[in-house]
Design a protein around this motif. Structure first.
Motif, mmCIF file in Angstrom:
data_model
loop_
_atom_site.group_PDB
_atom_site.id
_atom_site.type_symbol
_atom_site.label_atom_id
_atom_site.label_comp_id
_atom_site.label_asym_id
_atom_site.label_seq_id
_atom_site.Cartn_x
_atom_site.Cartn_y
_atom_site.Cartn_z
ATOM 1 N N GLN A 114 38.474 31.694 34.711
ATOM 2 C CA GLN A 114 39.164 31.466 35.984
ATOM 3 C C GLN A 114 38.289 30.647 36.927
ATOM 4 O O GLN A 114 38.773 29.720 37.601
ATOM 5 C CB GLN A 114 39.530 32.800 36.625
ATOM 6 C CG GLN A 114 40.313 32.667 37.922
ATOM 7 C CD GLN A 114 40.487 33.996 38.633
ATOM 8 O OE1 GLN A 114 39.564 34.814 38.664
ATOM 9 N NE2 GLN A 114 41.674 34.221 39.180
ATOM 10 N N ARG A 138 37.230 36.126 33.814
ATOM 11 C CA ARG A 138 36.780 35.733 35.152
ATOM 12 C C ARG A 138 36.012 34.414 35.078
ATOM 13 O O ARG A 138 36.175 33.544 35.942
ATOM 14 C CB ARG A 138 35.891 36.832 35.737
ATOM 15 C CG ARG A 138 35.504 36.599 37.203
ATOM 16 C CD ARG A 138 36.722 36.488 38.087
ATOM 17 N NE ARG A 138 36.400 36.724 39.495
ATOM 18 C CZ ARG A 138 37.244 36.559 40.495
ATOM 19 N NH1 ARG A 138 38.474 36.092 40.243
ATOM 20 N NH2 ARG A 138 36.902 36.834 41.728
ATOM 21 N N CYS A 165 41.923 26.679 29.099
ATOM 22 C CA CYS A 165 41.989 27.604 30.240
ATOM 23 C C CYS A 165 43.362 27.580 30.892
ATOM 24 O O CYS A 165 43.902 28.630 31.265
ATOM 25 C CB CYS A 165 40.930 27.236 31.273
ATOM 26 S SG CYS A 165 39.265 27.743 30.848
ATOM 27 N N LEU A 198 45.282 31.064 31.138
ATOM 28 C CA LEU A 198 45.550 31.631 32.459
ATOM 29 C C LEU A 198 47.024 31.531 32.820
ATOM 30 O O LEU A 198 47.577 32.411 33.479
ATOM 31 C CB LEU A 198 44.690 30.926 33.514
ATOM 32 C CG LEU A 198 43.174 31.094 33.339
ATOM 33 C CD1 LEU A 198 42.422 30.281 34.379
ATOM 34 C CD2 LEU A 198 42.776 32.560 33.414
#
Length: 326
Positions: free
Chosen positions: A20, A17, A81, A85
């Motif tokens: 994100q 999280r 990231c 992701l």
């Protein structure tokens, strides 16, 4: 797997999280916009970034005025990231496929002229795959190329592909004829086979330098030794259409810009020699990019949708030719 092979510190102290949230802030350039996109409060976003920064032991952002920019560490983390992701998103879509579904998110960027085309394709796609979350960024040509260079989206819709753009995969998928437009009561409306040289006497409304349509028009005129009289340069196709309706001049635009009103509205087409200029819409992406399941599905869908788009364009041209005989 050996214990030493695990990135133990990050696994213990960072969460998906937090990654994100961090990715959204960098991509959107704003804590506030990231909070809105992720349906979080701004204090929650700030807390998540503080925890992630503490886990890495280094600051991730620097504030310049009211804007935030990633630090050097932030840039490195952002690339990681995107990969993490992206892989998770693709995994989620593949798992959904095993259940007979298509889910996930599609980020599409398109040049401004394609704003008349992209929503139609996305609408057809959404009816087929209602679970897919869609995002469309419409911007000028240079901005879309910058987004392509930064790999900000899944796929990009552009017209002309520059020769220097060599490290991209290109998929032609729809016709994009450029036509000459004038106000309905213009004296050249209804005339057949207008010589190209006749347009040198008219005032032109053109897009800004760098526009693909402008470059295609200038190349045609240059080949025939014509110097157009440019009355105004405008930054959008809609602004040009309104200026044409206002009687400020004629313009060369994509036929797609008349997709809503057709060729019998307040703007008419001129039957000019050398027109339409035949061009093609292209979907592109970085050559080394691994497309997500949803992106690949949309790409295949758009290519197959060419028949529907071509039928619409052919019908508009037929309506125009029919109007010349009446």
């Amino acid at each position: 797997m050996l214990k030493s092979e695990l990135p133990g510190h990050l696994i213990r102290h960072a969460t998906l999280r937090q990654l994100q949230v961090f990715e959204a802030i960098v991509r959107l350039g704003s804590f506030t916009q990231a909070a809105e996109e992720l349906f979080l409060t701004q204090p929650t976003v700030s807390i998540q970034i503080k925890k992630l920064s503490d886990a890495l032991g280094m600051p991730l952002f620097e504030h310049v005025g009211r804007k935030v920019y990633p630090t050097e560490v932030g840039h490195v983390l952002y690339e990681a990231c995107r990969e993490i992701l992206g892989s998770l998103s693709n995994l989620e879509m593949k798992l959904a496929e095993l259940h007979g579904l298509k889910r996930g998110r599609l980020r599409l960027a398109a040049i401004t002229t394609a704003q008349y085309l992209a929503p139609s394709i996305l609408g057809q796609f959404a009816r087929r795959y209602p679970e897919v979350e869609l995002s469309l960024e419409v911007s000028n040509y240079d901005r879309v190329l910058a987004r392509l260079a930064n790999n900000d989206d899944d796929l990009y819709i552009i017209g002309h592909v520059p020769d220097q753009l060599t490290d991209v995969a290109v998929y032609p998928f729809a016709p994009n004829p450029l036509v000459v437009m004038a106000r309905r009561d213009h004296p050249l409306i209804g005339r057949r086979n207008i010589p190209l040289q006749r347009l040198a006497r008219e005032y032109f409304l053109m897009r800004e330098p760098g526009s693909g349509i402008r470059e295609a028009t200038r190349k045609l005129f240059d080949r025939h030794g014509i110097e157009p009289k440019i009355r105004m340069e405008l930054g959008s196709n809609e602004a040009i259409k309104q200026a044409v309706i206002g009687g400020l001049g004629i313009a060369v635009l994509s036929l797609h810009t008349l997709s809503s009103e057709g060729t019998c509205g307040p703007i008419g087409l001129l039957d000019v020699a050398q027109f339409p200029i035949v061009r093609q819409w292209n979907i592109v992406h970085p050559r080394r990019k691994v497309l997500s399941t949803v992106a690949q599905t949309f790409l295949d869908f758009a290519i197959k949708d060419e028949a529907r788009i071509r039928t619409q364009i052919d019908q508009m041209l037929q309506d125009f030719q029919h109007s010349l005989t009446n």
